[in-house]
Design a protein around this motif. Structure first.
Motif, PDB file in Angstrom:
ATOM      1  N   VAL A   1       0.853  -1.187   0.000  1.00 25.67           N
ATOM      2  CA  VAL A   1       0.000   0.000   0.000  1.00 25.67           C
ATOM      3  C   VAL A   1       0.888   1.237   0.000  1.00 25.67           C
ATOM      4  CG1 VAL A   1      -1.731   1.296   1.298  1.00 25.67           C
ATOM      5  CG2 VAL A   1      -1.856  -1.197   1.203  1.00 25.67           C
ATOM      6  N   ALA A   2       0.478   2.257  -0.749  1.00 23.86           N
ATOM      7  CA  ALA A   2       1.266   3.484  -0.863  1.00 23.86           C
ATOM      8  C   ALA A   2       0.683   4.584   0.007  1.00 23.86           C
ATOM      9  CB  ALA A   2       1.314   3.949  -2.315  1.00 23.86           C
ATOM     10  N   ALA A   3       1.546   5.426   0.536  1.00 15.45           N
ATOM     11  CA  ALA A   3       1.107   6.695   1.120  1.00 15.45           C
ATOM     12  C   ALA A   3       0.841   7.665  -0.028  1.00 15.45           C
ATOM     13  CB  ALA A   3       2.177   7.256   2.045  1.00 15.45           C
ATOM     14  N   ILE A   4      -0.098   8.575   0.149  1.00 14.45           N
ATOM     15  CA  ILE A   4      -0.409   9.548  -0.897  1.00 14.45           C
ATOM     16  C   ILE A   4       0.366  10.836  -0.613  1.00 14.45           C
ATOM     17  CG2 ILE A   4      -2.202  10.935  -1.991  1.00 14.45           C
ATOM     18  CD1 ILE A   4      -4.148   8.682  -1.536  1.00 14.45           C
ATOM     19  N   GLU A   5       1.222  11.197  -1.555  1.00 14.04           N
ATOM     20  CA  GLU A   5       2.022  12.408  -1.404  1.00 14.04           C
ATOM     21  C   GLU A   5       1.219  13.660  -1.718  1.00 14.04           C
ATOM     22  OE1 GLU A   5       5.108  12.793  -0.352  1.00 14.04           O
ATOM     23  OE2 GLU A   5       5.625  10.674  -0.116  1.00 14.04           O
ATOM     24  N   THR A   6       0.496  13.643  -2.841  1.00  9.25           N
ATOM     25  CA  THR A   6      -0.250  14.824  -3.251  1.00  9.25           C
ATOM     26  C   THR A   6      -1.201  14.467  -4.380  1.00  9.25           C
ATOM     27  OG1 THR A   6      -0.023  17.164  -3.853  1.00  9.25           O
ATOM     28  CG2 THR A   6       1.406  15.600  -5.000  1.00  9.25           C
ATOM     29  N   ALA A   7      -2.037  15.435  -4.749  1.00  2.64           N
ATOM     30  CA  ALA A   7      -2.895  15.350  -5.928  1.00  2.64           C
ATOM     31  C   ALA A   7      -2.618  16.582  -6.776  1.00  2.64           C
ATOM     32  CB  ALA A   7      -4.365  15.288  -5.518  1.00  2.64           C
ATOM     33  N   LEU A   8      -2.736  16.456  -8.091  1.00  2.00           N
ATOM     34  CA  LEU A   8      -2.418  17.574  -8.975  1.00  2.00           C
ATOM     35  C   LEU A   8      -3.142  17.437 -10.302  1.00  2.00           C
ATOM     36  CD1 LEU A   8       0.824  16.975 -10.913  1.00  2.00           C
ATOM     37  CD2 LEU A   8       0.266  15.420  -9.048  1.00  2.00           C
ATOM     38  N   MET A   9      -3.248  18.562 -11.010  1.00  2.00           N
ATOM     39  CA  MET A   9      -3.690  18.580 -12.396  1.00  2.00           C
ATOM     40  C   MET A   9      -2.453  18.746 -13.265  1.00  2.00           C
ATOM     41  SD  MET A   9      -6.950  18.120 -12.567  1.00  2.00           S
ATOM     42  CE  MET A   9      -7.198  18.549 -14.294  1.00  2.00           C
ATOM     43  N   PHE A  10      -2.254  17.814 -14.206  1.00  3.29           N
ATOM     44  CA  PHE A  10      -1.068  17.861 -15.055  1.00  3.29           C
ATOM     45  C   PHE A  10      -1.389  17.175 -16.362  1.00  3.29           C
ATOM     46  CE2 PHE A  10       3.333  16.131 -16.062  1.00  3.29           C
ATOM     47  CZ  PHE A  10       3.792  17.340 -16.562  1.00  3.29           C
TER      48      PHE A  10
ATOM     49  N   ALA B   1       5.711   3.704   6.390  1.00  6.97           N
ATOM     50  CA  ALA B   1       4.394   3.982   5.827  1.00  6.97           C
ATOM     51  C   ALA B   1       4.130   5.466   5.650  1.00  6.97           C
ATOM     52  CB  ALA B   1       3.310   3.387   6.734  1.00  6.97           C
ATOM     53  N   ALA B   2       4.990   6.323   6.170  1.00  9.20           N
ATOM     54  CA  ALA B   2       4.741   7.769   6.151  1.00  9.20           C
ATOM     55  C   ALA B   2       5.085   8.369   4.797  1.00  9.20           C
ATOM     56  CB  ALA B   2       5.551   8.449   7.246  1.00  9.20           C
ATOM     57  N   PRO B   3       4.366   9.426   4.382  1.00 15.14           N
ATOM     58  CA  PRO B   3       4.737  10.141   3.157  1.00 15.14           C
ATOM     59  C   PRO B   3       6.128  10.746   3.297  1.00 15.14           C
ATOM     60  CG  PRO B   3       2.545  10.787   3.901  1.00 15.14           C
ATOM     61  CD  PRO B   3       3.153   9.976   5.003  1.00 15.14           C
ATOM     62  N   LEU B   4       6.772  10.977   2.156  1.00 18.32           N
ATOM     63  CA  LEU B   4       8.129  11.499   2.144  1.00 18.32           C
ATOM     64  C   LEU B   4       8.160  13.019   2.007  1.00 18.32           C
ATOM     65  CD1 LEU B   4       9.356   8.680  -0.152  1.00 18.32           C
ATOM     66  CD2 LEU B   4      10.408   9.175   2.051  1.00 18.32           C
ATOM     67  N   GLY B   5       7.019  13.635   1.787  1.00 16.52           N
ATOM     68  CA  GLY B   5       6.965  15.087   1.676  1.00 16.52           C
ATOM     69  C   GLY B   5       7.281  15.619   0.296  1.00 16.52           C
ATOM     70  N   PHE B   6       6.978  14.852  -0.752  1.00 17.24           N
ATOM     71  CA  PHE B   6       7.232  15.326  -2.110  1.00 17.24           C
ATOM     72  C   PHE B   6       6.333  16.518  -2.438  1.00 17.24           C
ATOM     73  CE2 PHE B   6       9.501  11.406  -2.833  1.00 17.24           C
ATOM     74  CZ  PHE B   6      10.409  11.738  -3.828  1.00 17.24           C
ATOM     75  N   GLN B   7       6.948  17.550  -3.014  1.00 18.91           N
ATOM     76  CA  GLN B   7       6.234  18.715  -3.520  1.00 18.91           C
ATOM     77  C   GLN B   7       6.307  18.711  -5.042  1.00 18.91           C
ATOM     78  OE1 GLN B   7       4.599  20.916  -1.400  1.00 18.91           O
ATOM     79  NE2 GLN B   7       5.189  19.465   0.202  1.00 18.91           N
TER      80      GLN B   7
ATOM     81  N   ALA C   1      11.686  16.070  -2.983  1.00 20.17           N
ATOM     82  CA  ALA C   1      11.541  15.782  -1.549  1.00 20.17           C
ATOM     83  C   ALA C   1      12.861  16.126  -0.885  1.00 20.17           C
ATOM     84  CB  ALA C   1      11.182  14.325  -1.310  1.00 20.17           C
ATOM     85  N   GLY C   2      12.812  16.996   0.092  1.00 16.22           N
ATOM     86  CA  GLY C   2      14.028  17.411   0.755  1.00 16.22           C
ATOM     87  C   GLY C   2      14.062  17.013   2.215  1.00 16.22           C
ATOM     88  N   ASP C   3      15.263  17.100   2.787  1.00 18.26           N
ATOM     89  CA  ASP C   3      15.459  16.932   4.229  1.00 18.26           C
ATOM     90  C   ASP C   3      15.065  15.545   4.727  1.00 18.26           C
ATOM     91  OD1 ASP C   3      15.855  19.585   3.680  1.00 18.26           O
ATOM     92  OD2 ASP C   3      14.203  20.317   4.901  1.00 18.26           O
TER      93      ASP C   3
ATOM     94  N   HIS D   1      18.215  14.429  -0.431  1.00 15.78           N
ATOM     95  CA  HIS D   1      17.235  15.197  -1.203  1.00 15.78           C
ATOM     96  C   HIS D   1      17.022  14.480  -2.541  1.00 15.78           C
ATOM     97  CE1 HIS D   1      18.154  18.449   1.656  1.00 15.78           C
ATOM     98  NE2 HIS D   1      19.416  18.130   1.433  1.00 15.78           N
ATOM     99  N   VAL D   2      15.770  14.369  -2.955  1.00 19.16           N
ATOM    100  CA  VAL D   2      15.432  13.624  -4.170  1.00 19.16           C
ATOM    101  C   VAL D   2      14.749  14.563  -5.165  1.00 19.16           C
ATOM    102  CG1 VAL D   2      14.075  11.730  -5.131  1.00 19.16           C
ATOM    103  CG2 VAL D   2      15.176  11.477  -2.896  1.00 19.16           C
ATOM    104  N   PHE D   3      15.148  14.481  -6.429  1.00 20.36           N
ATOM    105  CA  PHE D   3      14.568  15.308  -7.490  1.00 20.36           C
ATOM    106  C   PHE D   3      14.319  14.443  -8.719  1.00 20.36           C
ATOM    107  CE2 PHE D   3      17.586  17.722  -4.957  1.00 20.36           C
ATOM    108  CZ  PHE D   3      16.853  18.838  -4.566  1.00 20.36           C
ATOM    109  N   LEU D   4      13.192  14.650  -9.384  1.00 19.92           N
ATOM    110  CA  LEU D   4      12.951  14.044 -10.683  1.00 19.92           C
ATOM    111  C   LEU D   4      11.975  14.892 -11.472  1.00 19.92           C
ATOM    112  CD1 LEU D   4      10.319  11.278 -10.616  1.00 19.92           C
ATOM    113  CD2 LEU D   4      11.284  11.982  -8.441  1.00 19.92           C
ATOM    114  N   VAL D   5      12.063  14.844 -12.786  1.00 21.69           N
ATOM    115  CA  VAL D   5      11.202  15.608 -13.676  1.00 21.69           C
ATOM    116  C   VAL D   5      10.496  14.641 -14.617  1.00 21.69           C
ATOM    117  CG1 VAL D   5      11.175  17.253 -15.605  1.00 21.69           C
ATOM    118  CG2 VAL D   5      12.499  17.758 -13.545  1.00 21.69           C
ATOM    119  N   VAL D   6       9.176  14.854 -14.800  1.00 14.48           N
ATOM    120  CA  VAL D   6       8.374  14.026 -15.698  1.00 14.48           C
ATOM    121  C   VAL D   6       7.750  14.914 -16.765  1.00 14.48           C
ATOM    122  CG1 VAL D   6       7.869  12.333 -13.902  1.00 14.48           C
ATOM    123  CG2 VAL D   6       6.287  14.224 -14.270  1.00 14.48           C
ATOM    124  N   ASP D   7       7.391  14.290 -17.898  1.00 15.06           N
ATOM    125  CA  ASP D   7       6.668  15.016 -18.943  1.00 15.06           C
ATOM    126  C   ASP D   7       5.170  14.760 -18.804  1.00 15.06           C
ATOM    127  OD1 ASP D   7       6.179  12.463 -19.965  1.00 15.06           O
ATOM    128  OD2 ASP D   7       7.641  12.648 -21.583  1.00 15.06           O
TER     129      ASP D   7
END
Length: 528
Positions: A99-108, A166-172, A186-188, A198-204
């Protein structure tokens, strides 16, 4: 039948104002607050998004309760016209494994999307997932799909990520200016060896990962903090990190902070230092991608005085398009606080950094301080709580070339014991800055007399104030979300812009006790 909408028109008496208000078209505001709220108070809003022309979806969770193993999430659908609660669902969190923790919801990319995560300490991995959900919540989402698996071992020297699995990682999530790319950062994140990851990734738009990068503080750093990160239209990320060093500086007056700037893309990573003049250092900062393609960084700088850290002013730096190092453009000391011998601010922080008209920018800062306090109940028992002090607010405008146009201080001195209360919210309408704050009528009266004693938020005199600025830094303040005996309060994070003249934000009915619901802010112009 009870009217599901409370409409408040802000045409109230002026509570306080700057003296140099420029005459012109007045900014008018109508605030619509939903009376329809879910029946429990356990889940609080995490993010709002406009999914269709007449649909507002709110993702709520209980993450603030501190029990990651009992995480709960809810998607709520509101109509954008009357803000009536139409339906709710509990999103599916099933992932390819577990099962996944939910980081966020967005329109993309024209889709409503959930981002999920898992920590895998035993494998030293972070798993990220994604899935579409119905924009009107007519049906539930399918199980999560794989997005990326991040192997932390190479960057972390084998040290595992700590914290509840099980906790979210705080991705923005941050979109590029043209909406073609999305940065997930996700930082710190603490490692077992004491370093910070610190983790960074870019998606199209097809949710394909263009690149990914893990950054870890090196052995000279005691800790590392991600202040801000942005992505441009080409998919290049700029990240601003502040690092507290292990060794104290030997020179008197020099701070113990080193700033690192990372430029990341599919071609690799470039790391650079940013050093300010006069032994100052960036204490808090925000980044913006400008229309020109340059990246601006603004915030509050720190200074060491009498072996103590102060925050005496603001700074602005620019990273020209195609360059890799920021150039310091301006530093501005905060105005005198009006009392002889009074020290500079100690806990001023960056609240928001916004694009203005014609390449200009707005910076909003506020004093935010935490301290322990003892509260005595009616039964004589003492309880230790964290008290939040909400001090002065500073607004500043910068020109397109980085010069300071004006700086204005909004005096404030209130306190609260809730993390939801007291933070400013800010937005730009008609090229002008607007700031929302919680304040107390008694505090306002005290300030007019030159007094600064703090008044607790959540008293009968507490109001939401709308500070509307002109083009020269003058402002006018009016209360909003107040109608007769009904008083509601804006809380939480920054507003969501739905159109050039409408925004959504979160508010609480009956401060500290009521339901947390969405509010629609509708702006217009009129003559004074």
């Amino acid at each position: 039948m009870k009217n599901p909408l409370l409409l408040v028109t802000v045409l109230c008496a002026i509570l306080g104002s700057s003296s140099n208000l420029v005459q012109g078209q007045e900014i008018k505001l109508k605030a619509k607050i939903s009376e329809a709220a879910y029946n429990d108070d356990v889940l609080l809003p995490k993010v709002q998004l406009v999914t269709t022309e007449n649909s507002l979806v709110v993702l709520s969770s209980n993450e603030g309760e501190g029990n990651a193993t009992a995480l709960q999430y809810r998607l709520e659908l509101y109509g954008t016209d009357k803000l009536e609660l139409m339906r709710t669902i509990e999103p599916v969190r099933k992932a390819p494994a577990g099962v996944a923790a939910i980081e966020t919801a967005l329109m993309f990319g024209g889709r409503s999307i959930l981002i999920g995560s898992q920590r895998r300490p035993a494998e030293n991995l972070i798993k990220l997932y994604w899935q579409q959900f119905d924009p009107r919540l007519a049906r539930n989402n399918a199980p999560f799909l794989d997005l990326v698996s991040l192997d932390l071992a190479p960057a972390s020297a084998g040290s595992a990520l700590t914290g509840d699995g099980a906790a979210p990682l705080g991705f923005q999530v941050t979109p590029s200016p043209d909406g073609s790319k999305m940065l997930l950062a996700a930082g710190d994140l603490p490692l077992a060896n004491g370093r910070t990851l610190h983790v960074f990734l870019v998606v199209d738009k097809d949710m394909q990962v263009l690149w990914q990068q893990v950054v870890v503080s090196n052995g000279e750093m005691k800790s590392s903090h991600l202040h801000s990160a942005v992505v441009d239209n080409k998919g290049t990320c700029t990240a601003w990190l502040g690092n507290t060093m292990l060794q104290e500086p030997t020179k008197e007056g020099v701070g113990n902070v080193a700033t690192k700037v990372y430029r990341m893309s599919s071609e690799g990573v470039v790391e650079a230092d940013f050093k300010m003049r006069d032994n100052y250092w960036p204490a808090s900062a925000r980044l913006l991608v400008l229309d020109s393609g340059a990246v601006a960084c603004a915030g509050v700088f720190g200074s060491k005085m009498e072996k103590k850290d102060y925050t005496p002013g603001t700074f602005l730096a620019l990273l020209a398009k195609g360059e890799y190092e920021f150039k310091q453009m301006a530093t501005t000391k905060f105005p005198s606080r009006g009392q002889a011998g009074e020290k500079p601010y100690e806990n001023m922080r960056t609240a928001n950094f916004l694009l203005g008209p014609k390449g200009s920018t707005f910076l909003v800062c506020e004093v935010g301080d935490l301290q322990d306090a003892v509260v005595t109940s009616t039964f004589g028992r003492n309880t230790n709580v964290t008290e939040r002090i909400h001090g002065d607010i500073v607004a500043q405008s910068f020109s397109a070339v980085g010069a300071s146009n004006w700086m204005t201080v909004i005096p404030r001195n209130t306190k609260s014991i809730s993390h939801l209360l007291g933070k400013t919210q800010s937005l730009v309408y008609d090229g002008r800055l607007n700031i929302f704050t919680l304040d107390d009528e008694a505090t306002i009266a005290q300030r007019l007399k030159g007094e600064r004693s703090a008044v607790a938020v959540a008293t009968e005199g507490t109001r939401t104030l709308h500070h509307a600025f002109d083009t020269r830094g003058g402002y006018i303040s009016r209360s909003t979300l107040s109608s007769g005996k009904d008083v509601d309060f804006m809380i939480g994070d920054q507003p969501l812009q739905a159109s050039p003249d409408s925004f959504y934000i979160t508010a609480q009915r009956k401060l500290g006790k009521g339901k947390v619901v969405p509010v629609k802010l509708e702006f217009s112009l009129g003559t004074k």
